[in-house]
Design an enzyme around this catalytic site. Structure first.
Site, PDB file in Angstrom:
ATOM      1  N   LYS A   1       0.817  -1.221   0.000  1.00 21.74           N
ATOM      2  CA  LYS A   1       0.000   0.000   0.000  1.00 21.74           C
ATOM      3  C   LYS A   1       0.845   1.263   0.000  1.00 21.74           C
ATOM      4  O   LYS A   1       0.437   2.276  -0.550  1.00 21.74           O
ATOM      5  CB  LYS A   1      -0.956   0.003   1.201  1.00 21.74           C
ATOM      6  CG  LYS A   1      -2.111  -0.972   1.042  1.00 21.74           C
ATOM      7  CD  LYS A   1      -3.227  -0.639   2.020  1.00 21.74           C
ATOM      8  CE  LYS A   1      -4.408  -1.565   1.847  1.00 21.74           C
ATOM      9  NZ  LYS A   1      -5.432  -1.361   2.880  1.00 21.74           N
TER      10      LYS A   1
ATOM     11  N   LYS B   1      -5.140 -11.439  -5.777  1.00 16.74           N
ATOM     12  CA  LYS B   1      -6.392 -11.646  -5.032  1.00 16.74           C
ATOM     13  C   LYS B   1      -7.495 -10.748  -5.590  1.00 16.74           C
ATOM     14  O   LYS B   1      -7.211  -9.669  -6.133  1.00 16.74           O
ATOM     15  CB  LYS B   1      -6.175 -11.430  -3.534  1.00 16.74           C
ATOM     16  CG  LYS B   1      -6.173 -10.002  -3.085  1.00 16.74           C
ATOM     17  CD  LYS B   1      -6.365  -9.900  -1.569  1.00 16.74           C
ATOM     18  CE  LYS B   1      -6.539  -8.450  -1.184  1.00 16.74           C
ATOM     19  NZ  LYS B   1      -6.854  -8.189   0.181  1.00 16.74           N
TER      20      LYS B   1
ATOM     21  N   LYS C   1     -11.340  -5.220  -3.701  1.00 21.87           N
ATOM     22  CA  LYS C   1     -12.253  -4.081  -3.876  1.00 21.87           C
ATOM     23  C   LYS C   1     -11.570  -2.953  -4.638  1.00 21.87           C
ATOM     24  O   LYS C   1     -12.195  -2.200  -5.340  1.00 21.87           O
ATOM     25  CB  LYS C   1     -12.613  -3.484  -2.503  1.00 21.87           C
ATOM     26  CG  LYS C   1     -13.450  -4.345  -1.631  1.00 21.87           C
ATOM     27  CD  LYS C   1     -13.664  -3.645  -0.289  1.00 21.87           C
ATOM     28  CE  LYS C   1     -13.092  -4.448   0.824  1.00 21.87           C
ATOM     29  NZ  LYS C   1     -13.279  -4.044   2.154  1.00 21.87           N
TER      30      LYS C   1
HETATM   31  P1  TYM Z   1     -10.315  -6.223   4.598  1.00 19.93           P
HETATM   32  O1  TYM Z   1     -11.437  -5.281   4.709  1.00 19.93           O
HETATM   33  O2  TYM Z   1      -9.234  -5.928   3.610  1.00 19.93           O
HETATM   34  O3  TYM Z   1     -10.837  -7.675   4.242  1.00 19.93           O
HETATM   35  C1  TYM Z   1     -11.829  -8.261   5.049  1.00 19.93           C
HETATM   36  C2  TYM Z   1     -11.657  -9.764   5.124  1.00 19.93           C
HETATM   37  O4  TYM Z   1     -11.801 -10.350   3.825  1.00 19.93           O
HETATM   38  C3  TYM Z   1     -10.671 -11.163   3.539  1.00 19.93           C
HETATM   39  N1  TYM Z   1     -10.411 -11.054   2.091  1.00 19.93           N
HETATM   40  C4  TYM Z   1     -10.352 -12.104   1.264  1.00 19.93           C
HETATM   41  N2  TYM Z   1     -10.484 -13.405   1.477  1.00 19.93           N
HETATM   42  C5  TYM Z   1     -10.369 -14.231   0.406  1.00 19.93           C
HETATM   43  N3  TYM Z   1     -10.135 -13.818  -0.850  1.00 19.93           N
HETATM   44  C6  TYM Z   1      -9.998 -12.493  -1.104  1.00 19.93           C
HETATM   45  N4  TYM Z   1      -9.780 -12.092  -2.364  1.00 19.93           N
HETATM   46  C7  TYM Z   1     -10.106 -11.570  -0.032  1.00 19.93           C
HETATM   47  N5  TYM Z   1     -10.034 -10.212   0.083  1.00 19.93           N
HETATM   48  C8  TYM Z   1     -10.211  -9.916   1.383  1.00 19.93           C
HETATM   49  C9  TYM Z   1      -9.538 -10.560   4.381  1.00 19.93           C
HETATM   50  O5  TYM Z   1      -8.522 -11.462   4.651  1.00 19.93           O
HETATM   51  C10 TYM Z   1     -10.268 -10.183   5.632  1.00 19.93           C
HETATM   52  O6  TYM Z   1     -10.425 -11.300   6.483  1.00 19.93           O
HETATM   53  N6  TYM Z   1      -7.333  -5.304   8.480  1.00 19.93           N
HETATM   54  C11 TYM Z   1      -8.549  -5.988   8.095  1.00 19.93           C
HETATM   55  C12 TYM Z   1      -9.741  -5.530   8.909  1.00 19.93           C
HETATM   56  C13 TYM Z   1      -9.519  -5.629  10.377  1.00 19.93           C
HETATM   57  C14 TYM Z   1      -9.566  -6.820  11.150  1.00 19.93           C
HETATM   58  C15 TYM Z   1      -9.269  -6.414  12.493  1.00 19.93           C
HETATM   59  C16 TYM Z   1      -9.831  -8.151  10.856  1.00 19.93           C
HETATM   60  C17 TYM Z   1      -9.211  -4.609  11.208  1.00 19.93           C
HETATM   61  N7  TYM Z   1      -9.086  -5.080  12.494  1.00 19.93           N
HETATM   62  C18 TYM Z   1      -9.247  -7.335  13.526  1.00 19.93           C
HETATM   63  C19 TYM Z   1      -9.788  -9.065  11.903  1.00 19.93           C
HETATM   64  C20 TYM Z   1      -9.507  -8.664  13.228  1.00 19.93           C
HETATM   65  C21 TYM Z   1      -8.815  -5.685   6.633  1.00 19.93           C
HETATM   66  O7  TYM Z   1      -8.319  -4.745   6.088  1.00 19.93           O
HETATM   67  O8  TYM Z   1      -9.690  -6.520   6.038  1.00 19.93           O
END
Ligand code: TYM
Length: 327
Positions: free
Chosen positions: A111, A193, A196
């Site tokens: 990022k 992957k 979004k």
């Molecule tokens: P974020 O919003 O990027 O993604 C949310 C969740 O979706 C999963 N994910 C995927 N899984 C499979 N294939 C994909 N293409 C794919 N894209 C996203 C991510 O692994 C995630 O589980 N930092 C985290 C949010 C967060 C969080 C936390 C999660 C903040 N605090 C505490 C767990 C515990 C994030 O940016 O997720």
């Protein structure tokens, strides 16, 4: 009862990757765990966001969770920014996290290259994530593969904090990574992957895409020249990705899917994948539009705020005492 906690950022529309990698796990685990599900809105401002759009996305994510089957009666659903203790705990943890450790995070490396003049929050982001997890003494953190490193960091921070202060204060969390669905890939570039934030939206299925778009995107997915529906992530990433999606949404095993489509060409296989995706997403979309402007969303978030603030306040007060922030 063991506790799990997980969250998604409200940055744009939720993808099929988020659904399979994260939301489906929430629905599965809500039966056996004390589950905390939140909207990681404070994480999302680590990169620039349009305020009005962000606010809309927050509401939309709550509606999406519930529409996908996250039951407000079985889960504590809350908004990260409505619980002031996340940022407070995060600060104390930042003061207990070696600077160098954060520079090793893969997501930061990616990022920080994408965003010119990125802000300090992008660097300290994983510490806020550690705070989210550790405040609630979470046993498990279901995430996709891309977030595993951050959960491991939370565990390292907890371990070194406990050691430094000579107390088993933070529970060591474990990531729960779904095997096959841990990474759903982009339909156009299946080595990346599904994200979004991808520039080319043709490779990304959004949960709210209409039927026509879903079909078009799946029919246009990158494949290979072998013309056999066979799982091989190295040489056939496109077909393997479609098999994974089919597996996750149908419950059939990979070998059952290979057997079912052994005489089919890629066109027939893709059409069946599209039929399945449409049939899973249609009821989710119907429920989403019922919920999006309802009071139910506010009631769920209000209850989540009250409950999580009570829990977090106790943990924060203890934490302040341990590090000497008292008079
Ligand atoms: P974020 O919003 O990027 O993604 C949310 C969740 O979706 C999963 N994910 C995927 N899984 C499979 N294939 C994909 N293409 C794919 N894209 C996203 C991510 O692994 C995630 O589980 N930092 C985290 C949010 C967060 C969080 C936390 C999660 C903040 N605090 C505490 C767990 C515990 C994030 O940016 O997720």
């Amino acid at each position: 009862m063991k506790r799990f906690l997980t969250g998604l950022q409200p940055t744009g529309s939720i993808t099929l990757g988020n659904y399979i990698g994260a939301i489906k796990q929430m629905v599965k685990y809500q039966e056996e765990y004390d589950s905390f599900i939140f909207i990681a809105d404070m994480h999302s401002i680590t990169v620039p966001q349009d305020p009005e759009t962000l606010s809309k996305n927050i509401r939309s994510l709550v509606a999406t969770y519930i529409a996908c089957g996250v039951d407000p009666n079985k889960n504590t659903i809350f908004l990260q920014s409505e619980n002031i203790y996340h940022a407070n705990v995060s600060w104390i943890l930042e003061c207990n996290t070696p600077y160098g450790l954060l520079g090793r995070m893969t997501q930061f490396k990616d990022k920080s290259q994408k965003h010119q003049n990125f802000m300090a929050g992008l660097y300290t982001y994983p510490v806020l994530m550690a705070a989210d997890i550790l405040i609630y003494d979470s046993d498990y953190v279901p995430v996709g593969k891309d977030q595993k490193q951050h959960v491991e960091l939370a565990r390292d921070i907890a371990e070194s904090f406990n050691k430094r202060y000579g107390k088993e204060f933070f529970k060591l969390p474990e990531p729960l990574i779904p095997e096959e669905g841990a990474k759903i890939c982009d339909l156009i570039d299946p080595t990346k992957k599904m994200s979004k934030s991808a520039e080319n939206k043709k490779g990304v299925i959004m949960l709210l895409d209409d039927e026509k778009d879903i079909r078009k995107k799946i029919m246009g997915a990158t494949t290979d020249s072998e013309m056999i529906v066979r799982y091989d992530i190295e040489t056939k990433p496109g077909i393997s990705n479609l098999i994974t999606i089919y597996h996750e949404l149908s419950g059939m095993t990979i070998s059952q899917i290979e057997e079912k489509f052994k005489d089919s060409n890629y066109g027939t296989f893709k059409k069946e994948v599209a039929d399945l995706v449409v049939s899973v997403l249609k009821p989710i979309q119907d429920r989403y539009y019922e919920l999006i402007n309802s009071k139910e969303l506010d009631e769920v978030l209000d209850a989540g705020k009250i409950k999580t603030t009570e829990i977090a306040k106790i943990k924060y007060e203890e934490l302040k005492n341990i590090v000497g922030l008292y008079r």
